[in-house]
Design a protein around this motif. Sequence first.
Motif, PDB file in Angstrom:
ATOM      1  N   SER A 161     -25.897 -22.013 -38.010  1.00  0.00           N
ATOM      2  CA  SER A 161     -27.394 -22.088 -39.278  1.00  0.00           C
ATOM      3  C   SER A 161     -27.977 -23.726 -38.515  1.00  0.00           C
ATOM      4  O   SER A 161     -29.425 -23.793 -38.280  1.00  0.00           O
ATOM      5  CB  SER A 161     -26.952 -23.560 -40.842  1.00  0.00           C
ATOM      6  N   PHE A 206     -30.623 -18.889 -39.960  1.00  0.00           N
ATOM      7  CA  PHE A 206     -29.047 -18.483 -40.336  1.00  0.00           C
ATOM      8  C   PHE A 206     -28.292 -19.285 -41.383  1.00  0.00           C
ATOM      9  O   PHE A 206     -27.918 -20.391 -40.811  1.00  0.00           O
ATOM     10  CB  PHE A 206     -28.037 -18.025 -39.534  1.00  0.00           C
ATOM     11  N   TYR A 232     -21.884 -13.115 -40.483  1.00  0.00           N
ATOM     12  CA  TYR A 232     -21.238 -13.730 -39.935  1.00  0.00           C
ATOM     13  C   TYR A 232     -19.884 -13.216 -40.081  1.00  0.00           C
ATOM     14  O   TYR A 232     -19.228 -12.475 -38.850  1.00  0.00           O
ATOM     15  CB  TYR A 232     -21.096 -14.877 -39.629  1.00  0.00           C
ATOM     16  N   ALA A 258     -24.892 -13.883 -35.956  1.00  0.00           N
ATOM     17  CA  ALA A 258     -25.521 -13.835 -36.796  1.00  0.00           C
ATOM     18  C   ALA A 258     -26.814 -14.189 -36.304  1.00  0.00           C
ATOM     19  O   ALA A 258     -27.407 -14.733 -36.802  1.00  0.00           O
ATOM     20  CB  ALA A 258     -24.746 -16.194 -36.416  1.00  0.00           C
ATOM     21  N   THR A 295     -29.106 -11.743 -37.607  1.00  0.00           N
ATOM     22  CA  THR A 295     -29.850 -12.026 -38.381  1.00  0.00           C
ATOM     23  C   THR A 295     -30.292 -13.256 -38.565  1.00  0.00           C
ATOM     24  O   THR A 295     -31.656 -12.636 -39.234  1.00  0.00           O
ATOM     25  CB  THR A 295     -28.119 -12.652 -39.337  1.00  0.00           C
ATOM     26  N   ALA A 296     -30.495 -13.980 -37.765  1.00  0.00           N
ATOM     27  CA  ALA A 296     -31.446 -15.239 -37.725  1.00  0.00           C
ATOM     28  C   ALA A 296     -32.723 -14.934 -37.507  1.00  0.00           C
ATOM     29  O   ALA A 296     -33.936 -15.089 -37.728  1.00  0.00           O
ATOM     30  CB  ALA A 296     -30.586 -16.598 -37.131  1.00  0.00           C
TER      31      ALA A 296
END
Length: 258
Positions: A84, A91, A104, A203, A206-207
Amino acid sequence: MTTFPGSARTEMVMGLPVSVDIRTALPAREMVPLLDNAFAWLRWVADTFSPAREDSQISRLNRGLTLRQVPELVEVLHRCDELSEATGGYFETRMDGVVDPSGYIKGWALERLSRALVNAGAGDHRISAGGDIRVRGSAAPGKRWRIGVRDPRRDIVRKVVFAHDLGIATSGGSPVVNPRTGKVEEGLGSVTVLGPDLGVADAYATAIYAMGPILARRYAADLAAAGPYQTMIVTRDGQEVTTPGFAAYSGADARLAG
């Protein structure tokens, strides 16, 4: 063509078909329990981390209930916090008081399984679950794995990737929420990230998808310049944008990959 006398199995885990294809020559007395243990691990991950399962550790955490002493839970939550921070909050596993590491956990589980297979002597394998794929070793003697990177929206192969050791994660097949707005991001078609750790690639994919078109390109370029993770972004109108290192895994330059 010469092939390996391995074994493959596909089972439904985490709500989708998961395939483990082992090409290393192992006797049946080793191969069968190896595959049994592989899927037992994946089912344990689903039982422990799925927010949809009432008695999973994640569900219990979200309801403030007592948790078991599970080292993997601490590991995953700590890594998600690090990711994050690394993605500027794009994320994010903690939204509206709910923890959900789904962006994740699938990649992490397959990455851990891949390492376990290597330690068990099955160094030539391919594991796939949805848009996440982990390959190691060889598909056949002296041959890299050939992986088709599929567009989750159009169900076509966007790129063909060749590698001996690579994680490949694609985001865009399921809704992705932009943590800054709290709304489902709809600015991109899909994002694929290649790299040495499938959980991290998952991850990042996704981010980057959550960032939307402009920030996604900038972050993908910075990510590629800083390390081994390469990105392909597909826009809503089907155009492809790749970071320079992506080409090393495809086409005429594939001999440089892996």
